[in-house]
Scaffold this active site. Sequence first.
Site, PDB file in Angstrom:
ATOM      1  N   ASP A   1       0.991  -1.291  -0.405  1.00  8.10           N
ATOM      2  CA  ASP A   1      -0.063  -0.352   0.339  1.00  8.10           C
ATOM      3  C   ASP A   1       0.497   1.288   0.467  1.00  8.10           C
ATOM      4  O   ASP A   1       1.598   1.543   1.204  1.00  8.10           O
ATOM      5  CB  ASP A   1      -0.739   0.208   1.288  1.00  8.10           C
ATOM      6  CG  ASP A   1      -1.708   1.062   1.119  1.00  8.10           C
ATOM      7  OD1 ASP A   1      -1.917   1.819   0.698  1.00  8.10           O
ATOM      8  OD2 ASP A   1      -2.674   1.075   2.561  1.00  8.10           O
TER       9      ASP A   1
ATOM     10  N   TYR B   1       0.934   0.833  15.317  1.00  6.34           N
ATOM     11  CA  TYR B   1       0.296   0.514  14.285  1.00  6.34           C
ATOM     12  C   TYR B   1       0.434   1.016  12.883  1.00  6.34           C
ATOM     13  O   TYR B   1       1.394   1.712  12.281  1.00  6.34           O
ATOM     14  CB  TYR B   1      -0.837   1.296  13.959  1.00  6.34           C
ATOM     15  CG  TYR B   1      -1.473   1.282  13.249  1.00  6.34           C
ATOM     16  CD1 TYR B   1      -2.880  -0.220  12.648  1.00  6.34           C
ATOM     17  CD2 TYR B   1      -2.465   2.310  12.494  1.00  6.34           C
ATOM     18  CE1 TYR B   1      -4.072  -0.248  11.967  1.00  6.34           C
ATOM     19  CE2 TYR B   1      -3.186   2.133  11.255  1.00  6.34           C
ATOM     20  CZ  TYR B   1      -3.818   0.745  10.485  1.00  6.34           C
ATOM     21  OH  TYR B   1      -4.200   1.221   9.534  1.00  6.34           O
TER      22      TYR B   1
ATOM     23  N   LYS C   1      -3.273  -3.280   8.642  1.00  3.93           N
ATOM     24  CA  LYS C   1      -3.143  -3.818   8.230  1.00  3.93           C
ATOM     25  C   LYS C   1      -2.821  -4.948   7.657  1.00  3.93           C
ATOM     26  O   LYS C   1      -1.552  -4.358   6.286  1.00  3.93           O
ATOM     27  CB  LYS C   1      -4.376  -4.538   8.471  1.00  3.93           C
ATOM     28  CG  LYS C   1      -6.136  -5.005   8.502  1.00  3.93           C
ATOM     29  CD  LYS C   1      -5.410  -5.962  10.482  1.00  3.93           C
ATOM     30  CE  LYS C   1      -6.038  -6.731  10.763  1.00  3.93           C
ATOM     31  NZ  LYS C   1      -5.385  -6.354  12.123  1.00  3.93           N
TER      32      LYS C   1
HETATM   33  C1  F6R Z   1      -7.500  -0.944   8.104  1.00  6.08           C
HETATM   34  C2  F6R Z   1      -7.480   0.905   7.046  1.00  6.08           C
HETATM   35  C3  F6R Z   1      -8.743   2.212   7.492  1.00  6.08           C
HETATM   36  C4  F6R Z   1      -8.389   2.763   8.204  1.00  6.08           C
HETATM   37  C5  F6R Z   1      -8.813   4.320   8.702  1.00  6.08           C
HETATM   38  C6  F6R Z   1      -8.485   4.932   9.210  1.00  6.08           C
HETATM   39  O1  F6R Z   1      -6.412  -1.360   7.327  1.00  6.08           O
HETATM   40  O2  F6R Z   1      -6.178   0.795   6.524  1.00  6.08           O
HETATM   41  O3  F6R Z   1      -9.436   0.834   7.487  1.00  6.08           O
HETATM   42  O4  F6R Z   1      -7.950   2.622   9.461  1.00  6.08           O
HETATM   43  O5  F6R Z   1      -9.213   4.386   7.966  1.00  6.08           O
HETATM   44  O6  F6R Z   1      -7.216   5.843   8.925  1.00  6.08           O
HETATM   45  P1  F6R Z   1      -5.962   7.046   9.491  1.00  6.08           P
HETATM   46  O7  F6R Z   1      -5.800   6.382  11.052  1.00  6.08           O
HETATM   47  O8  F6R Z   1      -4.826   6.888   8.514  1.00  6.08           O
HETATM   48  O9  F6R Z   1      -6.949   8.184   9.226  1.00  6.08           O
HETATM   49 MG    MG Z   2      -4.433  -2.040   2.215  1.00  2.50          MG
HETATM   50 MG    MG Z   3      -3.826   1.228   3.605  1.00  2.50          MG
END
Ligand code: F6R
Ligand code: MG
Ligand code: MG
Length: 383
Positions: free
Chosen positions: A11, A232, A235
């Site tokens: 990603d 973190y 995923k």
């Molecule tokens: C799951 C994922 C999304 C983010 C969510 C919050 O793998 O990538 O669910 O966790 O959109 O994203 P942030 O914390 O980057 O704003």
């Molecule tokens: Mg992804």
């Molecule tokens: Mg992502």
Amino acid sequence: MKTTISVIKADIGAVGGHLKPSEKLKQRVADFVAENGLKKRLLIDYFVSSTGDDVSILMTHTKGTLASEIHKLAWEAFMAGTQVAKEQGLYGAGQDLLKDAFSGNIKGMGPAVAEIEVDERPSESFLFFAADKTDPGAYNLPLYLSFIDPMHCPGLMLSPTMKQGFKFVIMDVNYTEGDRIIELNAPEDLYDIASLLRDNQRFVIEAIYSRTTGDLAAVVSTTRLHNIAGKYTGKDDPVALVRVQSQFPATGEVLSPYAIGHFVAGTMRGSHVGPLMPVKANTMPTYFDGPPIVCGLAFSMHNGKLTEPADVFETPFWDHVRDKVAAKAIDLRRQGFSGPAMLNISELEYGGITERLNRLDSKFVVREEKREVVKAAEKILRK
Ligand code: F6R
Ligand code: MG
Ligand code: MG
């Protein structure tokens, strides 16, 4: 001829949140691979695709697995794509590139890797799976059912080339000091295999071998991003390669378990549970950053040259499955954070809740009168 199929996925930035890479980003990655891989004859063939916000580079070559020059090519292609992501203001630009410089092998640097070296059969057929908003354990159940269970794989009863079953290599992905693995044989170790694979977050199928021919049948990426980064980062959206037909399960036997829409870890903030929805290529996860999705592309290969992909989940049958999986997703979502709808504390992908719970812990009080009652009861019991 010995050919290696390598798929490397990352990603590196997406449009409008964690939805999908821009066309420009994907094109940049593909151009880089064409220019530096195909033209320079490092690769025989390649195919660049995306699933949710992840870009996968599928490559065929003769350099074997863990080949530094192949991994470097993918790393640099992702770096080039990240440049586009930055220029376009994409979300999470370079997100999975966790190290500053390439050092020999892309494993442990962020991107997911699955590689198979094959002695090409006259008609070599394989499936490439890419899943988004979930983790490598998402493939545990489908692979178990396809390679062990005659309810999904009647070939285990019918085909003389599969009658000895398969060997499973399972990794303990919580162990960070090296690759901690166990080898178990189906069918005789079936209950042991099931006992491990029940825990999708800890025990992950890394590879499956035919016990009849010794051939490698399937491989799964086993990266745990938070083990690498210590925090973190998203995923560990996994990729897998599965060879099909002849001494391996048929394409339909490998796809059959995906009609279940089993519940896996992932979806919103990588911290929930959702049913795995089999989707067409280029589908975005737009419901609660999910549901977790998996796409499947089937290829045939000859001397390393690939055909165009067949998008296995695009047929009307899978529309019906998707409707049912969507209903499951909505049903579980209705209970929000409660119980099995959200992951265990150890699997939550954000640290915020731990700070919150620590703060609350210090505010807990024990009622004095109850304490006295307990003490009195203990005294009586001791007598
Ligand atoms: C799951 C994922 C999304 C983010 C969510 C919050 O793998 O990538 O669910 O966790 O959109 O994203 P942030 O914390 O980057 O704003
Ligand atoms: Mg992804
Ligand atoms: Mg992502």
